[in-house]
Enzyme design. Structure first.
Site, short mmCIF file in Angstrom:
data_model
loop_
_atom_site.label_atom_id
_atom_site.label_comp_id
_atom_site.label_asym_id
_atom_site.label_seq_id
_atom_site.Cartn_x
_atom_site.Cartn_y
_atom_site.Cartn_z
N SER A 172 1.21 -1.33 -0.32
CA SER A 172 -0.42 -0.08 -0.18
C SER A 172 1.21 1.10 0.51
O SER A 172 0.48 1.92 -0.51
CB SER A 172 -0.76 0.15 0.99
OG SER A 172 0.26 -0.44 2.40
N ASP B 200 -2.86 6.25 12.41
CA ASP B 200 -1.97 5.76 11.12
C ASP B 200 -0.53 5.99 10.64
O ASP B 200 -1.01 7.86 10.58
CB ASP B 200 -2.98 5.23 9.79
CG ASP B 200 -2.01 5.18 8.41
OD1 ASP B 200 -0.75 4.82 8.89
OD2 ASP B 200 -2.90 4.84 7.19
N HIS C 151 1.30 4.83 6.72
CA HIS C 151 0.70 5.73 5.48
C HIS C 151 1.46 7.35 5.17
O HIS C 151 1.32 7.23 6.81
CB HIS C 151 -0.38 5.13 4.80
CG HIS C 151 -0.43 3.85 4.70
ND1 HIS C 151 -0.85 2.93 5.91
CD2 HIS C 151 -0.41 3.00 3.80
CE1 HIS C 151 -1.28 1.86 5.19
NE2 HIS C 151 -0.54 1.76 3.90
#
Length: 1206
Positions: A944, A1185, A1188
């Protein structure tokens, strides 16, 4: 032969352990035994004669000998350094000069300087290390001075770290190179190096190594300088703002790390056929000591742990094929507490002061050695009194073994065997004359000799195969059996079956290849049959591809393994293999190799099966739906590819100290006469061709060159293989083919019978020669090679920790299995529901040989310009030119990365610009980028994080493409954005582990048990192989604990559990193998993105704080910052794999620049796919998070860097 030596040393100080590596040099000297000039010893002393072969030169005692010692006067030596001249500086008791080392059971010869200089004529000998090696170097110069003409210059020249003396009359150089840690450090100045805070670049050696790379003899040491309780380890360059420093204790481990760097460099770069190397081992208070210790003794400060680290590094080097002699002088030096300079030397280039004289012990030098007398390796440190150094018994001792080794070597190469026949009889070889001073066994002629040939009768051999029994099938002229091969200038020995069986007692000899090798295997069995007891079982068992004969009386195995291409193919069944459409798994060999991995002697052949004009090459598994097939001609290239796969497997997996390797050159055929127009073949031929130098027109010299080149490469990498060049000698034998006298699988037709020449078997490929001359030559080479290396083989046997079973199921069949079916079952595709039947510990199996051939293309490309490191710099706030696009206006934005959309109100994270030091990044230009991509496919492959970079690239570029000219496929494993007006695509392939795994679904991939096939990359590579620009990443998915390896294609098979780092290394090796085999850097650009850091622990950048990236709004401004989210062992592993790929891969090193951006993560400002609990909402940091990156943001800079280097 280049020599490398490592020495071992001891110290005499109650507080310091000792030191180890100096003896490397000593051992290097011993390796000089490969030179074959005769040696002369004074007083007929030869410690290496037959009666003294069991002598350990390092075990003995010191004997007072004032008649022959000292061997020179320190005041008369032109090379004497002040720190070693004890007599000059007031030492009155000179007994230390007169002790002679007496090994148990033998004598050391007296040193002969003239003979020594003859041995190094035209060569370069370099001591590398610290002042202890300088001590030994000085000793050697003093020892040889009397052999140098008085008119000759005796000056030492210093250039940087290298001190050299050149003996003009001998064209010889004897040098010393200052490198106290072997690797780079802040103590590398040969004069100014007394830095108390020692900083070591633990993985950097090139700066030093290139200075001594061309030496013929290398002698290393390194130990005392490692004895500081704490040191600073450095990753990066001295003075660089982005270098990483870490202060450590871990004494043995840091030493081991440096030795690994040193040994890795030697393994890859050293000229193994030129340079010999040696390493030294490690060495109370010495002041006022006048006698050696006369009882068996180990100093309390001798550090056995560090000794073990050095010995371990050297053993690893030897196991990789690089010979390093270890000169274990520690204990013999430990006795010599009397031989140090003590107070009798210059200290720091100044005389001792009156105040110091009041306490002599405080400044005594108990590390170095007086000359004449003793020399060892050590590091003098202010504040430490005396090191316990019983190291290098006065230099003459270290030099004497060096001197001895110039004449007597433990290893004898096969090419020298014939020359030594007169000197030493070889068991089992009956010599017929004494004329073998030099002989090429493969150059000669055939002599008719019906008195001594044949060596056996066809009808008497229990093992004869019907395909080879010409007499059985009607051949009347039997002259073909009575020709003897006669080499020029020497004779082949008469075959002795008993002697050969004795040589392979307890061993396993395996022939691997096609029916030609089966022919030779049959010949071997017929030759030894008469030496077997009459009661012996003479049955050949078939198990899989194996034909096995067990000589139980000798506990020996002589086997044949059917593998006509060496690599996998659809012709691998030992009986059912007559398929015209040949399919070759050109990169797959493990299926075969694991069966012969543990052999003691391997004999390979592969040639005739490659002569088909067209073949299909396959990447993948037979029957697999995602296997890749390609029909090719390119005969030489496909053969070379297979041999590369084979040779790389041998290089990585073969036990180089145990297994003897042979490769048979091509066996010629006689389908045509002496020209292509001459249709005469072998039919009815009854005499050999007598024209010396004859080459058949059908003999393919190009393919021979490919095989020879592959074997030469193997040898340069340390894998010894004998090339049995039987081609020309066999080319003469047009009379020895079966012709029509053999079994045919299909009935002969009436038409064929009318013209026997049409169906004559004149190709050795099908059924070959009946003569045992190949076996005779092979026997002789085996006999010599085993005889001269028996001790080396036995020495390693008990250390084998993992052996691959040659027969996986352990069963033996007395007859072939008739219902064998070629594998045709497709592999089970891994998915989220896949499970393991059971789990065991990782066995050590490797899926692919590491890619080592790519380095020839060039140095690995780290993406940086010649004048600027684009990855070193800082973030600058720039709200005028950034962001490069608007989040809300990018139609391809992901909700996972759209931080502003999901509530982030502070937008400063979008305005930071990366500013490299001393230069600027090229300004982003979307149209210029599209021009670079015109007509091309750009593909991002990974997880990702790489998907985030792909989305960033779409947002950066889409606005210049008219809406009706751009399109994107639905989200799937491979998602494609098309720009029609540029005929270009920008693609993303979901492959988080690079190899096949149960996480390969781009959406449904969350699983607690991560299963992967480390040898299966083709499912993914078949999708990326045609891209023009590839951008790979893989990291975070390996950081979630152990993974499970699945080697089988079946459901619910046994898995092996391995650490995430170990699994990643296997996957990276498989990926690297694909890159090495498929990437032409002139046609395809490949980039690898280094690890993307995480910011999960706030304490990394703010001591004493809890939390993570939540609510962080500015970057970290400490240029030396390195967080816990970036794993150094993983970086080193990736660097190791990438370094093997040369210029095929460029590296975008985004780790450090991204480390600063704790503010750039989505935190809580993203879409979460699962509902958040009330507990989560009450503590936002708990679900932030911090992996990312928000867009616009950090990944945009990654793409700017990519733009810079396209």
């Amino acid at each position: 032969m280049k020599m490398v030596y490592v020495r071992r040393i001891t110290f005499h100080n109650q507080n310091i352990a000792g030191f180890c590596l100096i003896i490397a040099l000593f051992i290097t000297a011993c390796c000089l035994t490969f030179y074959n000039r005769p040696i002369t010893f004074e007083e007929n002393q030869n410690p290496l004669n037959d009666s003294n072969r069991g002598c350990n030169l390092f075990s003995g005692k010191w004997v007072y000998d004032d008649k022959s010692h000292p061997q020179y006067n320190d005041t008369q030596c032109s090379f004497m350094f002040e720190e070693y001249a004890c007599e000059k500086y007031g030492r009155k008791d000179l007994k230390y000069q007169k002790w002679r080392w007496q090994p148990h059971g033998c004598d050391l010869p007296r040193f002969n300087g003239a003979s020594f200089m003859e041995k190094i004529r035209g060569k370069k000998l370099i001591f590398v290390g610290d002042s202890l090696n300088k001590n030994q170097w000085t000793s050697l110069l003093c020892l040889i001075e009397s052999s140098i003409p008085s008119s000759s210059s005796k000056s030492v020249i210093q250039e940087g770290n290298l001190f050299t003396f050149h003996a003009i009359e001998y064209n010889a150089t004897i040098g010393f190179y200052w490198s106290p840690f072997l690797v780079e450090s802040n103590n590398d100045d040969p004069m100014v190096h007394r830095e108390r805070d020692r900083t070591v670049r633990i993985h950097s050696i090139e700066k030093h190594a290139r200075q001594w790379n061309d030496a013929d003899i290398l002698i290393f040491d390194s130990f005392v300088w490692w004895t500081d309780p704490t040191m600073t380890l450095l990753w990066g360059s001295f003075g660089s703002s982005d270098a990483i420093y870490k202060r450590v204790e871990m004494g043995h481990r840091r030493y081991e790390m440096a030795l690994n760097t040193w040994s890795d460099w030697l393994e890859i770069n050293i000229n193994r056929t030129k340079t010999k190397g040696e390493n030294y081992s490690v060495e109370q208070h010495c002041y006022n000591e006048t006698e050696p210790i006369l009882e068996e003794y180990w100093g309390a400060t001798t550090d056995h742990g560090m000794m073990h680290a050095a010995e371990s590094s050297i053993r690893k080097l030897e196991s990789r094929g690089l010979k390093v002699q270890y000169l274990n002088i520690t204990q013999l030096s430990d006795y010599r507490k009397d031989a140090h300079p003590s107070i009798y030397r210059i200290q720091h280039d100044q005389l001792i002061t009156e105040e110091q004289l009041k306490d002599p012990k405080s400044y005594s030098d108990c590390i170095h050695w007086c000359l004449p007398g003793f020399r060892v390796h050590a590091n003098w440190k202010r504040g430490i009194k005396c090191y316990d150094i019983a190291g290098l018994f006065f230099i003459a001792f270290v030099i004497v073994p060096l001197y001895l080794s110039l004449y007597h070597g433990p290893n004898v190469q096969v090419e020298n065997v014939v020359k030594r026949q007169q000197q030493e009889p070889i068991p089992g070889v009956e010599r017929n004359d004494e004329s073998t001073s030099s002989c090429n066994l493969f150059s000669g002629k055939w002599i008719f000799d019906e008195q001594s040939y044949p060596l056996y009768k066809e009808g008497d051999c229990s093992f004869i195969h019907k395909d080879f029994g010409c007499e059985m099938y009607g051949r009347k002229d039997l002259k073909y059996q009575s020709w003897r091969w006669q080499p020029h200038d020497c004779d082949l020995p008469r075959f002795n079956g008993t002697a050969l069986l004795e040589k392979i007692r307890g061993k396993k000899l395996i022939y691997v290849g096609d029916s030609l090798n089966r022919n030779q295997w049959t010949s071997m069995l017929c030759l030894i049959e008469s030496s077997l007891p009459p009661s012996s079982n003479k049955i050949v068992n078939l198990t899989g591809n194996f034909f096995i004969f067990e000589a139980n009386d000798y506990n020996a195995t002589i086997a044949f393994y059917w593998s006509p291409f060496l690599v996998e193919s659809n012709n691998d069944h030992p009986y059912v293999h007559r398929l015209r459409d040949r399919v070759i798994g050109v990169k797959s060999i493990e299926k075969h190799a694991r069966n012969w991995n543990d052999a003691d002697i391997l004999v390979f052949d592969s040639f005739m099966w490659w002569l088909e004009p067209k073949m299909t090459l396959m990447w993948g598994s037979f029957g697999s739906t995602d296997a890749v097939y390609k029909k090719v001609e390119m005969k030489l290239r496909r053969y070379e590819m297979a041999l590369n796969t084979w040779s790389e497997w041998l290089e990585i997996n073969i036990n180089r100290t145990k297994t003897k390797l042979f490769f048979m050159s091509l066996s010629p055929y006689h389908d045509i006469g002496e020209s292509y127009e001459d249709k005469q073949n072998c039919y009815n031929e009854s005499e050999p061709i007598s024209k010396e130098g004859y080459w058949g027109v059908a003999t393919d010299h190009s393919m021979m060159q490919v095989a020879e080149s592959t074997i030469k490469k193997l040898q340069t990498r340390g894998v010894k293989m004998e090339y049995l060049n039987i081609t020309q000698m066999s080319d003469y034998r047009r009379d020895a083919h079966p012709s029509i006298y053999r079994r045919y699988f299909n009935p002969i037709t009436e038409e064929q019978l009318r013209n026997p020449r049409d169906y004559s078997d004149c190709r050795w490929q099908k059924k070959k020669t009946q003569l045992p001359f190949l076996v005779l030559i092979f026997f002789m080479l085996i006999a010599f090679s085993i005889f001269y290396s028996e001790s080396n083989i036995q020495e390693i046997l008990h250390n084998q920790s993992h052996r691959v079973n040659r027969i996986q199921d352990g069963s033996f069949l007395s007859k072939p299995t008739q219902d064998f079916v070629l594998p045709n079952k497709p592999s089970v595709v891994l998915n989220r529901s896949s499970t393991c039947g059971s789990t065991v510990k990782y066995s050590g199996r490797r899926a692919f040989p590491t890619a080592s051939t790519a380095g020839s293309v060039g140095q690995r490309a780290v993406a940086e310009t010649k004048t600027c490191d684009l990855f070193s710099g800082n973030w600058v706030f720039d709200n005028k030119s950034y962001p490069l696009y608007n989040e809300s206006k990018c139609p391809y934005m992901s909700d996972q990365l759209a931080c502003h959309k999901h509530g982030r109100s502070d937008l400063d994270y979008q305005f930071w610009r990366w500013q490299p030091q001393n230069c600027n990044l090229k300004r982003w230009n979307a149209k210029e980028m599209w021009e670079k991509l015109r007509g091309k496919r750009l593909m991002f492959v990974g997880d990702s994080l790489n998907r985030g970079q792909w989305i960033s690239m779409l947002c950066l570029l889409h606005s210049t493409i008219p809406p009706d000219k751009q399109s994107i496929t639905p989200n799937s494993e491979l998602t494609i954005f098309r720009a029609e007006n540029y005929n270009a695509t920008i693609e993303f392939l979901w492959a988080p582990l690079l190899v096949e795994s149960n996480s390969d679904d781009p959406v449904d991939h969350r699983t607690n048990e991560r299963i992967l096939r480390p040898d299966a990359i083709l499912r993914h590579s078949s999708r990326w192989e045609h891209a023009d620009i590839l951008v790979f990443n893989s990291y975070l998915w390996w950081r979630q604990g152990p993974v499970k390896l699945l080697w089988s294609n079946e459901e619910n098979s046994v898995c092996e559990e391995i650490s995430g780092l170990g699994g990643m290394e296997l996957a990276m090796e498989a990926w690297g193998d694909w890159v090495a085999s498929h990437v032409d850097p002139l046609k395809k650009k490949v980039f690898f993105i280094t690890m993307s850091p995480t910011h999960l622990t706030k304490e990394d950048w703010e001591r004493g704080s809890e939390g993570n990236c939540y609510n962080e709004k500015v970057p970290i401004n400490d240029e030396r910052y390195w967080g816990s989210g970036s794993d150094l062992p993983t970086m080193r592993m990736v660097e190791k794999v990438l370094s093997r790929l040369g210029s095929k891969v460029s590296v975008l090193n985004i780790t450090q620049l991204s480390e600063y951006r704790k503010d750039g993560h989505p935190s809580i400002h993203r879409k979460f796919w699962e509902a958040l609990s009330s507990e989560n909402l009450a503590n936002p940091a708990s679900y932030s998070d911090c992996i990312h990156w928000c867009l616009p943001g950090v990944p945009d800079v990654w793409n700017e860097l990519l733009f810079q280097f396209l």
